[in-house]
Design a protein around this motif. Structure first.
Motif, PDB file in Angstrom:
ATOM      1  N   PHE A 287     -92.608  29.554  57.406  1.00 18.89           N
ATOM      2  CA  PHE A 287     -92.144  28.095  57.132  1.00 18.89           C
ATOM      3  C   PHE A 287     -92.263  27.621  55.857  1.00 18.89           C
ATOM      4  N   ASP A 288     -92.664  28.530  54.683  1.00 20.31           N
ATOM      5  CA  ASP A 288     -92.673  28.012  53.385  1.00 20.31           C
ATOM      6  C   ASP A 288     -91.296  27.694  53.014  1.00 20.31           C
ATOM      7  N   SER A 289     -91.128  26.884  51.997  1.00 18.10           N
ATOM      8  CA  SER A 289     -89.597  26.416  51.423  1.00 18.10           C
ATOM      9  C   SER A 289     -88.876  27.712  50.941  1.00 18.10           C
ATOM     10  N   VAL A 290     -89.683  28.572  50.394  1.00 19.04           N
ATOM     11  CA  VAL A 290     -88.833  29.906  49.849  1.00 19.04           C
ATOM     12  C   VAL A 290     -88.290  30.507  50.867  1.00 19.04           C
ATOM     13  N   CYS A 291     -89.009  30.599  52.046  1.00 19.82           N
ATOM     14  CA  CYS A 291     -88.285  31.296  53.112  1.00 19.82           C
ATOM     15  C   CYS A 291     -86.901  30.889  53.606  1.00 19.82           C
ATOM     16  N   ASN A 292     -86.486  29.946  53.179  1.00 15.56           N
ATOM     17  CA  ASN A 292     -85.234  29.344  53.546  1.00 15.56           C
ATOM     18  C   ASN A 292     -83.851  29.619  52.415  1.00 15.56           C
ATOM     19  N   VAL A 293     -84.442  30.331  51.411  1.00 14.05           N
ATOM     20  CA  VAL A 293     -83.347  30.732  50.339  1.00 14.05           C
ATOM     21  C   VAL A 293     -83.418  32.182  50.533  1.00 14.05           C
ATOM     22  N   THR A 294     -81.878  32.542  51.199  1.00 10.03           N
ATOM     23  CA  THR A 294     -81.365  33.923  51.338  1.00 10.03           C
ATOM     24  C   THR A 294     -81.676  34.783  50.275  1.00 10.03           C
ATOM     25  N   SER A 295     -81.233  34.606  48.966  1.00  8.89           N
ATOM     26  CA  SER A 295     -81.064  35.356  47.788  1.00  8.89           C
ATOM     27  C   SER A 295     -82.401  35.600  47.134  1.00  8.89           C
ATOM     28  N   SER A 296     -83.467  34.806  47.789  1.00 14.29           N
ATOM     29  CA  SER A 296     -84.607  34.797  46.851  1.00 14.29           C
ATOM     30  C   SER A 296     -85.652  36.046  47.109  1.00 14.29           C
ATOM     31  N   LYS A 297     -86.104  36.720  46.233  1.00 20.39           N
ATOM     32  CA  LYS A 297     -86.714  37.915  46.473  1.00 20.39           C
ATOM     33  C   LYS A 297     -88.364  37.306  46.798  1.00 20.39           C
ATOM     34  N   ASP A 298     -88.770  36.235  46.372  1.00 20.70           N
ATOM     35  CA  ASP A 298     -89.964  35.534  46.395  1.00 20.70           C
ATOM     36  C   ASP A 298     -90.179  35.490  47.976  1.00 20.70           C
ATOM     37  N   ARG A 299     -89.230  35.294  48.946  1.00 18.87           N
ATOM     38  CA  ARG A 299     -89.535  35.536  50.550  1.00 18.87           C
ATOM     39  C   ARG A 299     -89.892  36.790  50.727  1.00 18.87           C
TER      40      ARG A 299
END
Length: 346
Positions: A234-246
């Motif tokens: 549920f971290d905010s980064v998890c909502n960004v599909t293009s992010s490798k951080d997730r």
């Protein structure tokens, strides 16, 4: 008198030497433990590489893993840290869909009776990513369970410690992403021996047409980026599909917060691992499974199977399942290390 003085001096010197040795040993052990935990919590994932399969496009085919040489020690420490008081803890199986969860649930319920463990199952089967308030309510609910309780629900990773709750013993099951994709498609379209699916999709194309033509059903969240979103949480980064951080966060959660993530492809070895790591909850599970597997396998078998062709597989691997393979291989690497550590023969 002089002899006694010399004797006292020698004794004092000896005691000082012993003190220094003990002190240095304690410092060494504390430093080693801190470094080990630091390695586990903050190891770099920038050099992550995975081996997906021999049929994976060569441009992406690299060897697993980012696991350092001393990973077995790190994994042992993680499990020792998290499981010394398993009798006063609860197991939380935040189960992935179409990864053998029904089999593990039937098994878990059966051994719970034997091991005098409470078994609890959420009635919410559809909302895997509730809003923040609902997720917090779910954590409070789990935190109130009287140990030892085995609880399960389809829901993304919940960060209990972030909100001040004592974390449960996390477990899960995972399978090859292509295999899961095909299984989920066929189940949604045809159902299985246990019965038909509720509200099956209408006028659904065959599986290859669905993938190659990028039809909506084959590109919805339950089909693509599924593992990445699930273990990210549920971290905010998890909502960004293009992010490798997730992807990085999902792998971090797998390595740091799950006691066991088994492989559907190696169900019996997964059961053996659960018996060894969480005996309070899974003692005798393998014996119980031997009496259940024939009927369970028959009931959960998909009625009809459409098979992905090479073009569809390549398209999925190179796009919407690429990140999921990174996450899957991370979970697989941890699983294989644990199997090796606990002396389980593959």
């Amino acid at each position: 008198m002089q002899y006694i003085s010399i004797k006292r001096v020698c004794l004092v010197g000896f005691l000082i030497a012993v003190y220094l040795v003990i002190t240095r040993t304690d410092i060494y052990q504390n430093t080693r433990t801190q470094l080990t935990i630091l390695t586990r919590k903050h190891s770099s994932y920038s050099n992550v590489s995975v081996s997906i399969s021999s049929s994976y496009p060569s441009s992406h085919q690299v060897i697993a893993t980012d696991v350092p040489e001393n990973t077995p020690t790190v994994l042992s420490l993680r499990n020792v840290e998290r499981l010394p008081h398993a009798k006063s803890r609860n197991v939380f199986y935040n189960r992935l869909g179409k990864c053998g969860s029904r089999s593990l649930l039937v098994l878990g319920r059966s051994v719970a009776r034997i091991n005098k463990v409470r078994y609890s199952m959420s009635k919410n089967f559809w909302d895997e990513h509730p809003n923040d308030n609902q997720a917090l309510a779910e954590m409070k609910k789990i935190a109130r369970f009287k140990p030892p309780t085995f609880y399960n629900r389809h829901i993304h990773y919940l960060d209990f410690e972030k909100y001040g709750f004592k974390p449960p013993i996390y477990i899960n099951m995972i399978r090859d992403p292509i295999s899961r994709f095909a299984s989920h498609f066929n189940y949604a379209k045809f159902g299985d021996a246990a019965g038909k699916v509720r509200n099956p999709p209408k006028n659904l194309s065959d599986i290859n047409t669905c993938v190659l033509n990028e039809e909506a059903f084959c590109y919805r969240p339950s089909m693509t980026h599924y593992y990445t979103n699930y273990f990210c949480g549920f971290d905010s980064v998890c909502n960004v599909t293009s992010s490798k951080d997730r992807v990085t966060l999902a792998k971090q959660h797998i390595r740091e917060n799950y006691s066991v993530i088994g492989l559907t492809e190696e169900f019996e070895n997964t059961v053996r691992l659960l018996e060894k790591i969480i005996p309070k909850f899974f003692k005798g599970a393998l014996k119980v499974w031997s009496s259940l597997k024939r009927s369970l396998t028959r009931k959960t078998k998909t009625k009809t199977k459409e098979v992905l062709n090479e073009d569809a597989i390549e398209k999925l691997r190179n796009s919407v399942l690429f990140d999921d393979y990174l996450v899957y291989e991370e979970a697989k690497a941890v699983y294989l290390k644990l199997v090796e550590e606990y002396g389980i023969t593959r």
